[in-house]
Motif scaffolding. Sequence first.
Motif: not given
Lengths: 831, 321
Positions: A829-831, B277-281, B285-286, B298-300
């Motif tokens: 997963f990634m979030r 960074g260059r991009n999201y990946t 955050p996690l 997830p619940e955020v």
Amino acid sequence: MSENIAPSTQPSLDLTGLPYSPLATAFDEMLGSGGEARPHWRAFAEYFSRVSRDDLGQLRRDTLRRLKEQGVNYHVYDDPQGMRRTWQLDPLPMVMSEADWNPIEAGLQQRAHLYSRVLADLLGPQTCLKQGVLPPELVLQHPGFLRSMMGSAALPLSLFAADLARGPDGSWWVLADRTQGPSGAGYVLEARMVTKRVLSQNAVDYAIAPLAQFFYHFKRHVAALAPDQQKEPTIVLLSPGIGNEVYFEHAYLAAQLGITLVQGDDLTVRQGKVYLKTVDDLQQVDVIIRRVDDAFCDPLNFRADSMLGVPGLAQAQALGRVGMANPLGGGFLESPAMLPFLPALSKHFLAEELKLPNVATWWCGQEKELKHVLQNLDDLVIKTVDRHALVCFGPKMSARERDALKRRIQAEPWRYVGQELLSFSTTPTLVGSEIQPRHLVLRGFAAGDGEQYDVMPGGLTRVSPDAHTFLVSGQSGGWSKDTWLLKSSGSMRDVLRLSPTKQRRIASAVLTSRAAESLFWLARYLERTESLLRHIRAYVRRLENYIDYGFDTDKAVLEGMLPAVEAFCALGREGLPTVEDLKQYVLDSTRVGGVAFNLRGAINSAYTVRDLWSGDCWRAVEELEELLEYSEKNRSVLALDQFIQPFLTALLAFLGASQESLALNQGGLWLQLGRRLERAQNTLSSTHKICAELNEDNEAGLREMLLEAHDCLSSHRRRYGTELPFYTLWKHLLLEPTNPRSLVYAVSELEPLLSYLNPTPQQGLIGLEKNVLAILTPLRLADAVEWRDLELTQTELAPFLQNLTQQLNQFGLNIEHQYFKHAQPLTRFMR
Amino acid sequence: MSTNTSSTPNPSPDSCADGVLLRVKHETVYRYPGPASLAYNAAWLEPLSGDGQMRIEHRLKVDPKPQFQNLRTDAFGNQMHYFEVHKPHSALKVVSEAIVERRPRPHNGACAAPWERARYAAASDPAERAALCSFAYPDASIPIIDEVIDYTLVSFQKGRALNEAVKDFAARIYRDFKYTSGATQVDTSVTEFWELRKGVCQDFANLAVLGLRAIGLAAAYVSGYVLTHPPEGEKKRQGADASHAWFAVHAPGYGWIHVDPTNNMWVAKEHIIVAIGRNYTDVPPLKGVCYGGGQQQPEVAVTVDIIKREDLFHGHSMERL
């Protein structure tokens, strides 16, 4: 043949009968431009002059036979022969003189040292980028540059390789460097064994620099990577597994080096350390010899879709808690765009001139070079900077392809290089039963600690499949050759005297949990197939009787037998199966539980533990596989009994060979446990099924068939005569401790095996031992008289067997649960 | 120019001379459908120090308690937390709490220079090229790249001041695309967003980054937070209840100019920068890999507020959240 090959003292050689003519356009390794044999090739030139076509044909056949005996495979993707295609080895070696070799050796040492320095810099301070030695695009825009390895402890390239070719002027050029996990070194070893042997019979014998020393150095350098230098390091070879094109080499190297062959899910990371899942516990791994491409090594840090890696492996390397040969992050150095910058890098890092020149390479990330490449597209090889993408040969492109390529280059110039098309030298190669020139590329290997490198004398020579192409890879149909480096001074004995006296000890190879499981299931598949084949054979004999004479009793017996056969594999049809149906059952590998299906499962299991088998064992696996293929091909013309006996023979040969060659503590235990458990289960299951079918009409015939299906009929006759009462049947098949095919015998053989799994026998039995005792005791106490007729069989014996079946199944599950550490599926997963 | 007059960008961040203390609590909970045995995770949750921001405190709490934790600086200078959970667990909870001081740097003359001078191709110092190279090239395989270039150049007329052009570019993205929570996923491509014309902060940032790189500028993807309750009289910011994202463009002689296209404003006193960074990946955050478990959203929950300087020195400032 003389060991002294000094050219000046040799009389000139009459080559009028030499059946070899080099190409006009290329440098030939054996013959000079005037047609004279070069001194280091004289012995071969003489041999070629006198050898007949028949002899050459024999040479080829000898080579193939030896390779097959060793089971040397090279997996060509999309090849219908798949895993089993024999590696294409040409028995005629490439021969090199020391004069030719010395600059190559020095050049390889320098390059390996240089690349180690470049890698440490690029994953660290990046001085070569900041000072403008290397354009940043070349590194930072390379798709294979693994940023997450930046800042990790610098590790050397333990094994380095370079592909070299000789141009028309006789000088050697580097075409490409290999910095990830160069393959081929194991094949060289194999090529040497085969080539020397087949040629020595033909009196071609030279003093060749031996290879053993190189592997000794390689192992030494790898062991030195262990973070803790106090203990004997545990070293593993990480392979992508049986689907990989060079899986044979991984297994072969692991076996040669005496280390454990593993796949990603054999390893686990804890506290940033790497552990091996063995049947006993987790064992810390000190060094990984890596043969999985770096981007696939860690689904957390690199490609999330990889099934070949170990989550957290990047952290383990970065924290310096595991040695990695070669380090993660070094893959992008293989970019051909690095080549034109090596001279400057060599000055920057080593203050030396680059010793081995590169084939002329233009990186399109620079304006002038881009222009040159676009203007000369037709005369160049175009490659992308990441090696898994494209290679285009300029002269072979159509106008449309050229335009499309041009546009792609212009859109992302930094992704492309143009390389000069070098006309590679040729070397005598056995083609059919003729000797013809073929273009060659030499892969040289160096092993070291980042600064000091030991070079393999010789290397892997690969030649093109025909005279007009320069493609030499195994994937494109090329052939491999051994490379003989001739020593002009000193005999082999000198070199051998240097052999290892104080090599650091490394921990011996251990059995991974996965390997144990493969062996366990391999034995079960084979044992199950054996039992199934005997059942089918007994059934077919009776069926033929019925077809010939039409007795109703035979029909009743056949019907009574059917559930026992179907317990192996559902037939899915009404009424009695015909011989043709049974053939399907045997040979259709898509039929779950059928003979071909089981054997394929067994063969696959055997492949995954390729490193454990002796040569004889492996030959037995291959024979089984060949038989399977032969039978599948000829299913329409062969009778069923022509399949059954050869299969039984082949699988018994394999079971026998494997039991002989695998010591109990090296996996033999799991093989035997699997086999005994499966036999006990089959006997129980088949007896239990038949008990339920017994009635007044079929009982006599069915009892006989039951004995026949368990290979007990003749031993019963010898002991009790031709009468077959219930009493002796059950005694002989179930309770007789001296009958090797009885149930009690199979179960009691589990006992001594399990005692190996008990770490503290003085403290009593382990759970599995208790399981077996609980099965064995009622069997030993039972009295066959209590099952002396049909009624007692149904009321007393059937529930007795039912109970034992349940216990034995539970025992099997307990083994799996306790010793085979099943990896759960991964969630990302990634979030 | 913009139809959303109420949210026109504040004139320039140089009006923010005083420091502001911001506090964030970011809670992420994964509840797996099945038990997970081993989990390996990487988190970019610790706010960076730099670009007009000072990290004063940061704390990362993971439940179940990790058997191993490690903090390192990634290739872009961000703080990356790595942790392993070895015990079987059915939920993973990660709470990140931080206090930063925001003291936005005013734009200087470099920011107002003609934008062409900021192009990567104009950089001649190898060290500067090495620092910016990763941010300079667009992914040329994106099919809409030509349209995006045309779209971007509308704001970047010849010779226009960089910060003015960027401001205009952000405002146009704000006007032409609709912020719609849930319209896109983490892995939605720029092309899809371009066609949908709606998405979340990540999509807005991705598009801007692509356009800027495509015309030769060095641009970064920035992960961070924005104040939950905006100053009196202003409407609630988009992306305030979750982790937020925006873009930054590089001005030689100044550094990164941060701009929030989702809210059409400069990144100033209301934002916390976490990672660049260059991009999201590069800076999620996690992210994690676990054995077993199973896919689950997830619940955020994110809360960002302003705290007073006194609160800071009384200690336990983060506990009161």
